[in-house]
Design an enzyme around this catalytic site. Structure first.
Site: not given
Length: 257
Positions: A125-127, A129
């Site tokens: 959910t870390u864009p 990343f």
């Protein structure tokens, strides 16, 4: 309560007040000057790649800044940095992690002799990343013969029931190790080409490496020889490339003196 523990809680209190003031100020400014604040946030987003990310329009993420969910996440990140034990040049914390099979192991289990080990902390959910995941995969391809790589899946940066972005990957906060393992399995669809493990539910590696929401490290012979700055603003796989080019001698090449 010992003196060191009291000092830690005092620092946490100071950080709490700082973050509360920052968020309150940001909320007021966003109400009074919405366009100017939006432009400032978009300018920050250029550094992380958010403005170039085809998955997200500005309205998917800009309005979430200075929300209560934003406050709790930023506070968690700032508090976590107080637990940072990964010092440049020092011994790398040998944290417990869990293989996708459910077997426990340690970070140092992935160190092979003098070969550098790259640690890549992040979540689906870390864009930034995911946006830079192909850059990381190219590192794995280019240095597979001289270095090792390990992805450590940590708690979600933008869980659906946390500081959520619209149109993001739909993963809720991990309530159990099985939740975290299932989330990490989603990363396999992107063919990471290196081992993937997950952090414990105590978030031990995330805390000791101050890795939330994402971060890169390079370890050699148990010592930290590269400590990337915290993401998302400073998450940069190309910095790791420059480090590996200095540490790794390509096969068939001898160092020149």
């Amino acid at each position: 309560m010992g003196l060191s523990q009291l000092w830690l809680w005092l620092k946490r209190l100071v950080i709490f007040l700082q973050v509360a003031l920052e968020v309150a100020t940001g909320k007021v400014l966003m109400t009074l000057f919405p366009e100017r604040v939006k432009q400032n946030i978009l300018a920050m987003g250029q550094k992380t790649g958010m403005t170039r990310n085809p998955r997200f329009a500005p309205d998917n993420w800009v309005p979430t800044f200075f929300s209560i969910q934003y406050f709790w996440f930023v506070l968690k990140v700032r508090w976590q940095r107080l637990e940072d034990r990964a010092e440049y040049g020092g011994l790398a914390p040998n944290c417990t992690v869990v293989r996708l099979s459910g077997q426990k192991c340690n970070v140092w289990d992935f160190i092979q002799g003098s070969r550098p080990l790259v640690l890549n902390f992040g979540s689906c959910t870390u864009p930034s990343f995911l946006l830079k995941f192909d850059q990381f995969k190219r590192l794995v391809d280019d240095f597979a013969s001289t270095a090792d790589f390990l992805i450590i899946y940590i708690e979600e940066a933008h869980a659906t029931d946390g500081w959520a972005f619209k149109n993001n990957v739909d993963i809720r906060q991990h309530r159990s190790l099985q939740d975290r393992l299932r989330a990490a399995h989603l990363l396999l669809a992107r063919s990471p080409q290196c081992p993937v493990v997950v952090d414990t539910m105590q978030n031990q590696s995330s805390q000791l490496y101050a890795a939330l929401p994402e971060r890169l490290y390079v370890i050699q012979e148990g010592r930290i020889c590269y400590k990337g700055k915290p993401g998302p603003w400073n998450y940069n796989p190309e910095e790791v490339r420059a480090v590996l080019e200095k540490l790794c001698i390509p096969p068939g090449h001898m160092p020149q003196f």
